[in-house]
Design a protein around this motif. Sequence first.
Motif, mmCIF file in Angstrom:
data_model
loop_
_atom_site.group_PDB
_atom_site.id
_atom_site.type_symbol
_atom_site.label_atom_id
_atom_site.label_comp_id
_atom_site.label_asym_id
_atom_site.label_seq_id
_atom_site.Cartn_x
_atom_site.Cartn_y
_atom_site.Cartn_z
ATOM 1 N N GLU A 43 0.837 -1.205 0.000
ATOM 2 C CA GLU A 43 0.000 0.000 0.000
ATOM 3 C C GLU A 43 0.866 1.248 0.000
ATOM 4 N N ARG A 44 1.921 1.249 0.800
ATOM 5 C CA ARG A 44 2.843 2.386 0.827
ATOM 6 C C ARG A 44 3.470 2.610 -0.537
ATOM 7 N N LEU A 45 3.721 1.527 -1.261
ATOM 8 C CA LEU A 45 4.354 1.610 -2.583
ATOM 9 C C LEU A 45 3.340 1.866 -3.698
ATOM 10 N N ASP A 46 2.078 2.018 -3.334
ATOM 11 C CA ASP A 46 0.998 2.177 -4.312
ATOM 12 C C ASP A 46 1.006 1.011 -5.307
ATOM 13 N N ALA A 47 1.134 -0.206 -4.762
ATOM 14 C CA ALA A 47 1.241 -1.399 -5.600
ATOM 15 C C ALA A 47 0.380 -2.532 -5.050
ATOM 16 N N LEU A 48 -0.764 -2.195 -4.474
ATOM 17 C CA LEU A 48 -1.624 -3.223 -3.909
ATOM 18 C C LEU A 48 -2.097 -4.215 -4.964
ATOM 19 N N PRO A 49 -2.134 -5.503 -4.638
ATOM 20 C CA PRO A 49 -2.666 -6.491 -5.587
ATOM 21 C C PRO A 49 -4.190 -6.384 -5.655
ATOM 22 N N ARG A 50 -4.740 -6.944 -6.716
ATOM 23 C CA ARG A 50 -6.201 -6.988 -6.805
ATOM 24 C C ARG A 50 -6.764 -7.833 -5.673
ATOM 25 N N ARG A 51 -6.111 -8.983 -5.418
ATOM 26 C CA ARG A 51 -6.515 -9.862 -4.336
ATOM 27 C C ARG A 51 -5.273 -10.424 -3.662
ATOM 28 N N TYR A 52 -5.385 -10.648 -2.343
ATOM 29 C CA TYR A 52 -4.356 -11.380 -1.615
ATOM 30 C C TYR A 52 -5.004 -12.692 -1.225
ATOM 31 N N ARG A 53 -4.521 -13.775 -1.819
ATOM 32 C CA ARG A 53 -5.184 -15.070 -1.692
ATOM 33 C C ARG A 53 -4.323 -15.998 -0.849
ATOM 34 N N ILE A 54 -4.958 -16.663 0.110
ATOM 35 C CA ILE A 54 -4.254 -17.533 1.047
ATOM 36 C C ILE A 54 -4.826 -18.940 0.943
ATOM 37 N N LEU A 55 -3.952 -19.907 0.730
ATOM 38 C CA LEU A 55 -4.341 -21.318 0.755
ATOM 39 C C LEU A 55 -3.975 -21.861 2.120
ATOM 40 N N GLU A 56 -4.996 -22.147 2.937
ATOM 41 C CA GLU A 56 -4.764 -22.603 4.296
ATOM 42 C C GLU A 56 -5.822 -23.637 4.690
ATOM 43 N N PRO A 57 -5.449 -24.919 4.792
ATOM 44 C CA PRO A 57 -6.425 -25.957 5.112
ATOM 45 C C PRO A 57 -6.828 -26.012 6.586
ATOM 46 N N GLU A 67 -7.936 -12.848 12.208
ATOM 47 C CA GLU A 67 -7.840 -11.926 13.330
ATOM 48 C C GLU A 67 -6.629 -11.009 13.196
ATOM 49 N N ARG A 68 -5.486 -11.580 12.808
ATOM 50 C CA ARG A 68 -4.275 -10.761 12.636
ATOM 51 C C ARG A 68 -4.474 -9.703 11.550
ATOM 52 N N LEU A 69 -5.034 -10.102 10.439
ATOM 53 C CA LEU A 69 -5.211 -9.169 9.331
ATOM 54 C C LEU A 69 -6.280 -8.121 9.632
ATOM 55 N N ALA A 70 -7.322 -8.517 10.359
ATOM 56 C CA ALA A 70 -8.355 -7.555 10.758
ATOM 57 C C ALA A 70 -7.784 -6.501 11.695
ATOM 58 N N GLU A 71 -6.804 -6.907 12.485
ATOM 59 C CA GLU A 71 -6.163 -5.976 13.417
ATOM 60 C C GLU A 71 -5.181 -5.055 12.701
ATOM 61 N N ARG A 72 -4.395 -5.618 11.765
ATOM 62 C CA ARG A 72 -3.316 -4.855 11.151
ATOM 63 C C ARG A 72 -3.745 -4.060 9.916
ATOM 64 N N VAL A 73 -4.615 -4.642 9.086
ATOM 65 C CA VAL A 73 -5.019 -3.967 7.839
ATOM 66 C C VAL A 73 -6.532 -4.073 7.646
ATOM 67 N N PRO A 74 -7.311 -3.555 8.584
ATOM 68 C CA PRO A 74 -8.771 -3.716 8.494
ATOM 69 C C PRO A 74 -9.377 -3.128 7.227
ATOM 70 N N HIS A 75 -8.762 -2.078 6.703
ATOM 71 C CA HIS A 75 -9.305 -1.421 5.506
ATOM 72 C C HIS A 75 -8.998 -2.195 4.229
ATOM 73 N N LEU A 76 -8.212 -3.275 4.320
ATOM 74 C CA LEU A 76 -7.860 -4.057 3.125
ATOM 75 C C LEU A 76 -8.488 -5.449 3.132
ATOM 76 N N LEU A 77 -9.393 -5.695 4.067
ATOM 77 C CA LEU A 77 -9.971 -7.032 4.188
ATOM 78 C C LEU A 77 -10.746 -7.447 2.943
ATOM 79 N N ASP A 78 -11.261 -6.480 2.191
ATOM 80 C CA ASP A 78 -12.026 -6.838 0.995
ATOM 81 C C ASP A 78 -11.141 -7.398 -0.112
ATOM 82 N N ARG A 79 -9.820 -7.257 0.025
ATOM 83 C CA ARG A 79 -8.900 -7.810 -0.972
ATOM 84 C C ARG A 79 -8.465 -9.232 -0.619
#
Length: 320
Positions: A43-57, A67-79
């Motif tokens: 975000e600082r680099l103005d290079a946000l991806p369209r989506r940040y995708r996590i494969l986690e079983p 929870e970690r991402l909601a705490e650290r980057v709540p405004h980016l959760l839609d990505r």
Amino acid sequence: SPLFARCLARQCAEVLAAVGGGDVFEPGAGSGALAAELLRELERLDALPRRYRILEPSPALQQAQRERLAERVPHLLDRLEWLAAWPEPFAGVVVANELLDAVPVEGFRIGDRGPEQRCTVVAGDGFADDWRPAPAALAAAVARIEADLGRALPTGYVSEVQTAWPAWFEGLAAGLQRGAALFIDYGYVRSEYYLPERSMGTLVCTRAHRAHDDPYDWPGLDDLSAFVDFTAVTEAATGAGLELEGFTPQAQFLFATGLEAVAAEAMAADDERERLLASQAIKRLTLPGEMGERFNVIGFSRGLEAPLSGFAQRELSHRL
């Protein structure tokens, strides 16, 4: 350390720019700490991806990541998007930090009549090792290792071979239409992995920050991992259709992706404790006796024209 993530983010930004935007895909995101810091820096680099995708079983780890991402980057959760299987074809960058060492391995031993497979049997109230003649696939894998080394492994030699990687990389490569895949982990090239003095293998068991060599000590609670054979990684990835971009120690990768500038910002902080933590992190990430040379970065690509800057300082692909 956030310094590590900030440098890695700069390499990700370079790839995303080269493919005209796209996604970041992280298989096995652990606590979600790296994802949070990557998104903050992108975000600082103005290079946000369209989506940040996590494969986690793991549902428990998924929850921890949310929870970690909601705490650290709540405004980016839609990505953010969590996946249960390989993603559909996409352009962008794959990031995997300390993932390859957790992929299951086959244990083997050189017996009097050839390779033997490490097996587990019930022994009293617990478990123990047993050995049987190696199945054809494992015997062939050991034969390929010996052919590559140009010597036979001695009788009694115990080690591991990563037989799951070809299928794993085929799944990954099927999804990466255009972009790069970056893997950071500890390990050796094959000629070092199977040195005569490394005759008991590299399997490591860890629980509560205590390392030991008994995988049956606390079954299901110990963290089991093995060092990475980067030669085998390269064979599997290129066999799946990806192109090798580079192989370099972690320290050189971080310096090539802007660690000096990132560190200068961190060391300019007003808080003395922040400066001390940054100084400690820089040493831990780059010194040869710490993570600087014990960890390596290997990169693969598809459809990229320019080389990746992270491998510009010290490129060691010839050792693979």
